[in-house]
Design an enzyme around this catalytic site. Structure first.
Site, PDB file in Angstrom:
ATOM      1  NE  ARG A 161      -3.300  -2.087   3.149  1.00  0.00           N
ATOM      2  CZ  ARG A 161      -2.809  -3.137   3.801  1.00  0.00           C
ATOM      3  NH1 ARG A 161      -1.535  -3.180   4.138  1.00  0.00           N
ATOM      4  NH2 ARG A 161      -3.583  -4.139   4.138  1.00  0.00           N
ATOM      5  NE  ARG A 243       8.648  -2.163  11.971  1.00  0.00           N
ATOM      6  CZ  ARG A 243       7.688  -1.258  11.778  1.00  0.00           C
ATOM      7  NH1 ARG A 243       7.954  -0.158  11.096  1.00  0.00           N
ATOM      8  NH2 ARG A 243       6.479  -1.425  12.274  1.00  0.00           N
ATOM      9  CD  GLU A 272      13.227   2.178  15.183  1.00  0.00           C
ATOM     10  OE1 GLU A 272      13.726   2.420  14.076  1.00  0.00           O
ATOM     11  OE2 GLU A 272      12.036   2.374  15.437  1.00  0.00           O
ATOM     12  CG  HIS A 290       9.739   4.415  13.716  1.00  0.00           C
ATOM     13  ND1 HIS A 290      10.109   3.122  13.998  1.00  0.00           N
ATOM     14  CD2 HIS A 290       8.631   4.316  12.932  1.00  0.00           C
ATOM     15  CE1 HIS A 290       9.267   2.289  13.416  1.00  0.00           C
ATOM     16  NE2 HIS A 290       8.358   2.983  12.754  1.00  0.00           N
ATOM     17  CB  ILE A 291       8.229  10.926  12.839  1.00  0.00           C
ATOM     18  CG1 ILE A 291       9.253  11.441  11.817  1.00  0.00           C
ATOM     19  CG2 ILE A 291       8.694  11.093  14.274  1.00  0.00           C
ATOM     20  CD1 ILE A 291       9.367  12.963  11.775  1.00  0.00           C
TER      21      ILE A 291
HETATM   22  C1  8YV Z   1       4.397   3.218  14.176  1.00  0.00           C
HETATM   23  C2  8YV Z   1       5.059   2.080  11.991  1.00  0.00           C
HETATM   24  O1  8YV Z   1       4.400   4.518  14.632  1.00  0.00           O
HETATM   25  O2  8YV Z   1       2.845   1.425  11.547  1.00  0.00           O
HETATM   26  C3  8YV Z   1       4.042   1.129  11.486  1.00  0.00           C
HETATM   27  O3  8YV Z   1       4.432   0.031  11.016  1.00  0.00           O
HETATM   28  O4  8YV Z   1       6.201   1.879  11.802  1.00  0.00           O
HETATM   29  C4  8YV Z   1       4.652   3.315  12.706  1.00  0.00           C
HETATM   30  O5  8YV Z   1       3.500   3.827  12.121  1.00  0.00           O
HETATM   31  C5  8YV Z   1       5.376   2.446  15.021  1.00  0.00           C
HETATM   32  O6  8YV Z   1       5.528   1.145  14.586  1.00  0.00           O
HETATM   33  C6  8YV Z   1       4.923   2.446  16.471  1.00  0.00           C
HETATM   34  O7  8YV Z   1       4.075   1.398  16.782  1.00  0.00           O
END
Ligand code: 8YV
Length: 330
Positions: A161, A243, A272, A290-291
Site C-alpha cells: 500500500r 524497518r 532503535e 520513526h515518525i
Molecule cells: C508506528 C510504523 O508509529 O505502523 C508502522 O508500522 O512503523 C509506525 O507507524 C510504530 O511502529 C509504532 O508502533
C-alpha cells in the site's frame, strides 16, 4: 458497568487521553501514560492479568511474553508493521493479533516523499548552514548542491500500500518509476501505478533514488548491505521508511563516509531507539525518529482502529484487521 464485571485490559504505551477515558467506561484499564517502555519481564507480568492489550512496536509479543497470559484473547498493535509479534506463538496461545493498515498509508507515503526531498536537496544540511552563519559564503557553486527528483528514476523496493502511495506521488514529479517486490503486481495494477517491475539488482543499478518500503522479515534482514550499496550509483540516494534491520546500518555509514552514494534518509534504525554512532557524525544523512505515521490525525486514527480491533475481539467477533485469521471461530 460495574467495576467488578469490567474486563481488565492493558494499554502498554501512552495514548490520547480521550481515547483512554472512553476505554475506561468499558474496561478496567492498566495504562502507562508515563510511557516508560516495559521490560520483557514487566510486560510478561502485565499480560498475565488482562484479557486484551494495546501495544506498539516497542512491545515484543512472543512465547515468553505470553507465558502467564492465561486469559489473554487479543493484542492490538498500534502499528501496521507487526514484526514485534511472533504470530505463530500468538496463534499457538490462542491470542488474536491485529494491526492498523490503511489508516496511515497516505501519511506515511507523504513522509517518505518528504524524507526523499530533504535528502536529495540537502535540506537539513542547508538549515545548519544558515543557522551556523554561512550565508556570507553563498555562491552559485558553493551552496549545498543537491540531486533532482523530477525526471529522475525512483526505485521502490516493496510495492504494498505505501509503495503504491510513493509511486503515485513520484508520477506527479514526472519521475520514471521502477519497483521490485516479492511478487510482481498484475499488469493492470502496474499500469495503474505507472511502475515497471525490475530485478533488485537492476533497480539498484539504475535508480537515482531507492526507497525501501518492505516489511521486516527474517528473509528481508539486510536487504541492503555493502554488496547492494556497491551496485548503486554514486549520485544515488537511499531512503528507509520500512524497518530497522532491512539496511545494514554499519555498512551504510561506511559507504556514506566514503561517498559511495550521495546521501541517505533514515526514519528507522537497527536496534532503535539507538542510532549507529557513525551515522550521527555524517552530514550526508537525514535522520528522523520513526515518525512516518506521525500526524495527529493519523496517530488518532491508528489508536481508534487498534481500539476497534480490541473491542471487537473481546465481543467475540472478528476484528477488522485480524492477522491470524485462522484463530477466529465465527
Ligand atoms: C508506528 C510504523 O508509529 O505502523 C508502522 O508500522 O512503523 C509506525 O507507524 C510504530 O511502529 C509504532 O508502533
Amino acid at each position: 458497568m460495574n467495576t467488578q464485571t469490567k474486563p481488565k485490559i492493558l494499554v502498554a504505551r501512552a495514548i490520547f487521553p480521550e481515547a483512554l477515558a472512553k476505554l475506561e467506561e468499558s474496561f478496567v484499564v492498566r495504562s502507562n501514560q508515563t510511557d516508560q517502555v516495559f521490560t520483557p519481564e514487566e510486560l510478561q507480568k502485565e499480560l498475565a492479568s488482562v484479557v486484551g492489550a494495546l501495544v506498539a512496536g516497542s512491545e515484543r509479543i512472543d512465547a515468553s511474553a505470553l507465558a502467564n497470559a492465561k486469559n489473554l484473547k487479543v493484542v492490538a498493535n498500534i502499528s501496521v508493521g507487526y514484526n514485534n509479534f511472533d504470530v505463530p506463538a500468538m496463534t499457538a496461545a490462542g491470542v488474536m493479533a491485529t494491526n492498523t493498515p490503511d489508516v496511515l498509508t497516505d501519511t506515511t507515503a507523504d513522509f517518505g516523499f518528504a524524507l526523499l526531498m530533504a535528502t536529495a536537496r540537502r535540506i537539513t544540511e542547508s538549515e545548519h548552514w544558515v543557522r551556523n552563519g554561512h550565508w556570507d559564503k553563498w555562491s552559485i557553486v558553493n551552496n549545498p548542491l543537491g540531486m533532482d527528483l523530477h525526471h529522475s528514476t525512483i526505485g521502490i523496493i516493496g510495492m504494498g500500500r505505501i509503495g503504491h502511495g510513493i509511486a503515485k506521488r513520484a508520477l506527479g514529479f514526472d519521475m520514471n518509476v521502477i519497483y521490485h517486490n516479492r511478487s510482481r503486481l498484475s499488469e493492470s495494477d502496474e499500469k495503474a501505478c505507472g511502475a515497471k517491475y525490475v530485478s533488485k539488482e537492476e533497480l539498484l543499478k539504475t535508480a537515482d533514488h531507492v526507497v525501501l518500503v518492505l516489511p521486516y522479515t527474517a528473509e528481508n534482514h539486510h536487504t541492503i548491505g555493502a554488496k547492494e550499496i556497491a551496485l548503486m550509483k554514486p549520485t544515488a540516494t537511499l531512503i528507509n521508511i520500512a524497518r530497522g534491520g532491512i539496511v545494514d546500518d554499519a555498512a551504510l555509514a561506511q559507504a556514506l563516509k566514503e561517498n559511495k552514494i550521495f546521501a541517505a534518509g533514515l526514519d528507522v534504525f537497527e536496534g532503535e531507539p539507538s542510532v549507529h554512532s557513525e551515522l550521527l557524525q555524517l552530514s550526508n544523512v537525514v535522520l528522523a525518529p520513526h515518525i512516518a505515521s506521525a500526524t495527529e490525525k493519523t496517530r488518532r486514527a491508528m489508536v481508534d482502529l487498534a481500539i476497534d480491533n480490541l473491542r471487537t475481539a473481546l465481543a467475540g467477533k472478528k476484528p477488522p484487521s485480524l492477522i491470524n485469521t485462522e484463530l477466529f471461530k465465527a
